[in-house]
Motif scaffolding. Structure first.
Motif, PDB file in Angstrom:
ATOM      1  N   ILE A   1       0.857  -1.183   0.000  1.00  0.00           N
ATOM      2  CA  ILE A   1       0.000   0.000   0.000  1.00  0.00           C
ATOM      3  C   ILE A   1       0.901   1.243   0.000  1.00  0.00           C
ATOM      4  CG2 ILE A   1      -1.711   1.291   1.325  1.00  0.00           C
ATOM      5  CD1 ILE A   1      -2.776  -1.394   2.334  1.00  0.00           C
ATOM      6  N   PRO A   2       0.684   2.183  -0.922  1.00  0.00           N
ATOM      7  CA  PRO A   2       1.598   3.320  -1.066  1.00  0.00           C
ATOM      8  C   PRO A   2       1.834   4.120   0.210  1.00  0.00           C
ATOM      9  CG  PRO A   2       0.118   3.204  -2.951  1.00  0.00           C
ATOM     10  CD  PRO A   2      -0.368   2.177  -1.973  1.00  0.00           C
ATOM     11  N   TYR A   3       0.766   4.365   0.977  1.00  0.00           N
ATOM     12  CA  TYR A   3       0.899   5.173   2.192  1.00  0.00           C
ATOM     13  C   TYR A   3       0.335   4.403   3.382  1.00  0.00           C
ATOM     14  CZ  TYR A   3       1.630   8.918  -1.194  1.00  0.00           C
ATOM     15  OH  TYR A   3       2.108   9.681  -2.224  1.00  0.00           O
ATOM     16  N   GLY A   4       1.211   4.052   4.305  1.00  0.00           N
ATOM     17  CA  GLY A   4       0.797   3.367   5.520  1.00  0.00           C
ATOM     18  C   GLY A   4       1.053   4.261   6.715  1.00  0.00           C
ATOM     19  N   ILE A   5      -0.016   4.659   7.404  1.00  0.00           N
ATOM     20  CA  ILE A   5       0.096   5.561   8.555  1.00  0.00           C
ATOM     21  C   ILE A   5      -0.156   4.754   9.818  1.00  0.00           C
ATOM     22  CG2 ILE A   5      -0.802   7.613   9.691  1.00  0.00           C
ATOM     23  CD1 ILE A   5      -1.802   8.552   6.936  1.00  0.00           C
ATOM     24  N   ALA A   6       0.866   4.605  10.654  1.00  0.00           N
ATOM     25  CA  ALA A   6       0.717   3.932  11.936  1.00  0.00           C
ATOM     26  C   ALA A   6       0.489   4.977  13.016  1.00  0.00           C
ATOM     27  CB  ALA A   6       1.961   3.107  12.257  1.00  0.00           C
TER      28      ALA A   6
ATOM     29  N   ILE B   1       6.825  -0.723  17.073  1.00  0.00           N
ATOM     30  CA  ILE B   1       6.959   0.344  16.079  1.00  0.00           C
ATOM     31  C   ILE B   1       8.247   0.160  15.273  1.00  0.00           C
ATOM     32  CG2 ILE B   1       7.314   2.817  15.755  1.00  0.00           C
ATOM     33  CD1 ILE B   1       5.542   3.256  18.248  1.00  0.00           C
ATOM     34  N   ILE B   2       9.342  -0.109  15.975  1.00  0.00           N
ATOM     35  CA  ILE B   2      10.629  -0.266  15.291  1.00  0.00           C
ATOM     36  C   ILE B   2      10.600  -1.460  14.347  1.00  0.00           C
ATOM     37  CG2 ILE B   2      13.065  -0.817  15.632  1.00  0.00           C
ATOM     38  CD1 ILE B   2      12.994   0.842  18.188  1.00  0.00           C
TER      39      ILE B   2
ATOM     40  N   GLY C   1       8.641  -2.629   6.877  1.00  0.00           N
ATOM     41  CA  GLY C   1       7.930  -1.952   5.807  1.00  0.00           C
ATOM     42  C   GLY C   1       6.421  -2.060   5.889  1.00  0.00           C
ATOM     43  N   TYR C   2       5.880  -2.360   7.068  1.00  0.00           N
ATOM     44  CA  TYR C   2       4.430  -2.478   7.214  1.00  0.00           C
ATOM     45  C   TYR C   2       3.737  -1.120   7.203  1.00  0.00           C
ATOM     46  CZ  TYR C   2       5.703  -7.213   8.625  1.00  0.00           C
ATOM     47  OH  TYR C   2       6.227  -8.495   8.670  1.00  0.00           O
ATOM     48  N   PHE C   3       4.469  -0.057   7.407  1.00  0.00           N
ATOM     49  CA  PHE C   3       3.960   1.312   7.294  1.00  0.00           C
ATOM     50  C   PHE C   3       5.147   2.208   6.980  1.00  0.00           C
ATOM     51  CE2 PHE C   3       4.871   0.274  11.708  1.00  0.00           C
ATOM     52  CZ  PHE C   3       5.692   1.307  12.123  1.00  0.00           C
ATOM     53  N   ASN C   4       4.886   3.373   6.422  1.00  0.00           N
ATOM     54  CA  ASN C   4       5.978   4.287   6.082  1.00  0.00           C
ATOM     55  C   ASN C   4       5.809   5.675   6.686  1.00  0.00           C
ATOM     56  OD1 ASN C   4       4.011   5.366   4.288  1.00  0.00           O
ATOM     57  ND2 ASN C   4       4.729   3.990   2.656  1.00  0.00           N
ATOM     58  N   ARG C   5       4.755   5.855   7.486  1.00  0.00           N
ATOM     59  CA  ARG C   5       4.537   7.113   8.197  1.00  0.00           C
ATOM     60  C   ARG C   5       4.067   6.787   9.614  1.00  0.00           C
ATOM     61  NH1 ARG C   5       2.877  11.758   3.962  1.00  0.00           N
ATOM     62  NH2 ARG C   5       4.183  10.978   2.263  1.00  0.00           N
TER      63      ARG C   5
END
Length: 330
Positions: A282-287, A298-299, A305-309
């Motif tokens: 998914i292009p944008y992953g917000i955790a 989180i780390i 790569g499960y989220f990028n934001r």
């Protein structure tokens, strides 16, 4: 000076009405908090007892006449801290709240979450996926950016869960209302039995949601603490499963270890939930996550790569930075 006819009169009035005159509360609060008079001095100046002053101050706080804010010491500028955490974890961006989210998670994180959603550039027809979890649930109760026409869909089933924060359809509805989007619901338990699972996969309404998982532009997820340390877990999670001892977190009810590797449990192959491999695409992953107990998850999730934001608070960001630096050196 305020006349209260002695302590007994004040106490009787407070007990009968449970409220003091606003001007009396204000006077006591101003003397105590702004002029730094002690309670005995305040009592003398407004003509009441020290015990009544204590109750006046408590009632002033309760009614909002006195507002106390606890703010973290500024180690460095928030933007610098966010940039450092993003660099250490390999994230595109980190969005920080202005203060610690302890005790007021949703209210404090909502502005940072709004900023994160706005930065993605969602437009009508785009798909936004939403996970369950207490932090996402609480943030969804406050203002989010208007994103009219965006399709909102759940990442996991759970209509039979008792706690509100595991009712993903309800969180989906709340987010859709806040952003002015269109909700789509997943009418399925998170972990159906073998026969039901097979029939659900053939259901047109279920397949429609599964197709949205594949085409989603953005996903908003919470990160769960290590499962065996939590007071609340979805009802379907077998807490006696030995494999879960290795899990440091979960996203969309998919557990993973400190290396970001998936951790299975009996029946997890039947989960009606977005897979970790799907999240990577998914292009944008917000955790959205705060707290020391979430740091390892989180780390590991960021590095996998499960989220990028990430949306978090300064306190958690500082912990993440310290933990990531220790991991890099050791």
């Amino acid at each position: 000076m305020y006349s209260t006819d002695g302590e007994d009169a004040s106490d009787n009035r407070a007990g009968a009405d449970s409220r003091f005159p606003p001007d009396l509360m204000y006077a006591a609060a101003r003397l105590y908090y702004l002029e730094e008079a002690n309670q005995a001095e305040v009592a003398r100046r407004i003509g009441t007892s020290r015990a009544t002053v204590s109750r006046l101050l408590s009632e002033a706080r309760r009614q909002g006449i006195v507002r106390i804010e606890v703010v973290l010491p500024e180690m460095e500028q928030t933007d610098d801290l966010a940039a450092q955490v993003a660099a250490e974890l390999g994230l595109q961006r980190v969005h920080l709240s202005q203060t610690s989210a302890s005790g007021h998670t949703g209210r404090v994180l909502a502005p940072a979450l709004s900023e994160a959603l706005e930065s993605v550039g969602l437009t009508a027809g785009d798909v936004l996926l939403v996970s369950s979890g207490r932090t996402v649930y609480e943030a969804a109760q406050f203002d989010l950016p208007r994103l009219p026409g965006v399709l909102v869909a759940p990442t996991v089933g759970g209509q039979d869960e008792p706690e509100a924060w595991y009712q993903t359809n309800e969180i989906t509805r709340a987010v859709a209302v806040k952003i002015g989007g269109r909700p789509t619901f997943l009418y399925a338990p998170a972990l159906p039995g073998p026969d039901l699972y097979a029939s659900l996969l053939d259901d047109p309404s279920i397949r429609r949601v599964l197709e949205l998982w594949v085409s989603a532009k953005c996903v908003m997820v919470g990160i769960g603490a290590p499962p065996l340390t939590r007071q609340s877990l979805p009802a379907f999670v077998p807490t006696d499963a030995a494999s879960l001892r290795m899990a440091v977190a979960d996203i969309c009810s998919r557990f993973y270890d400190r290396h970001g590797k998936p951790v299975s449990f009996p029946g997890s192959d039947r989960l009606m939930a977005t897979g970790l491999d799907m999240l990577e695409r998914i292009p944008y992953g917000i955790a959205v996550a705060v707290g020391a107990e979430k740091v390892a998850g989180i780390i590991a999730g960021a590095q996998a790569g499960y989220f990028n934001r990430l949306v978090t608070d300064p306190e958690t960001a500082a912990l993440l930075l310290s933990a990531a630096e220790q991991q890099a050196t050791g």
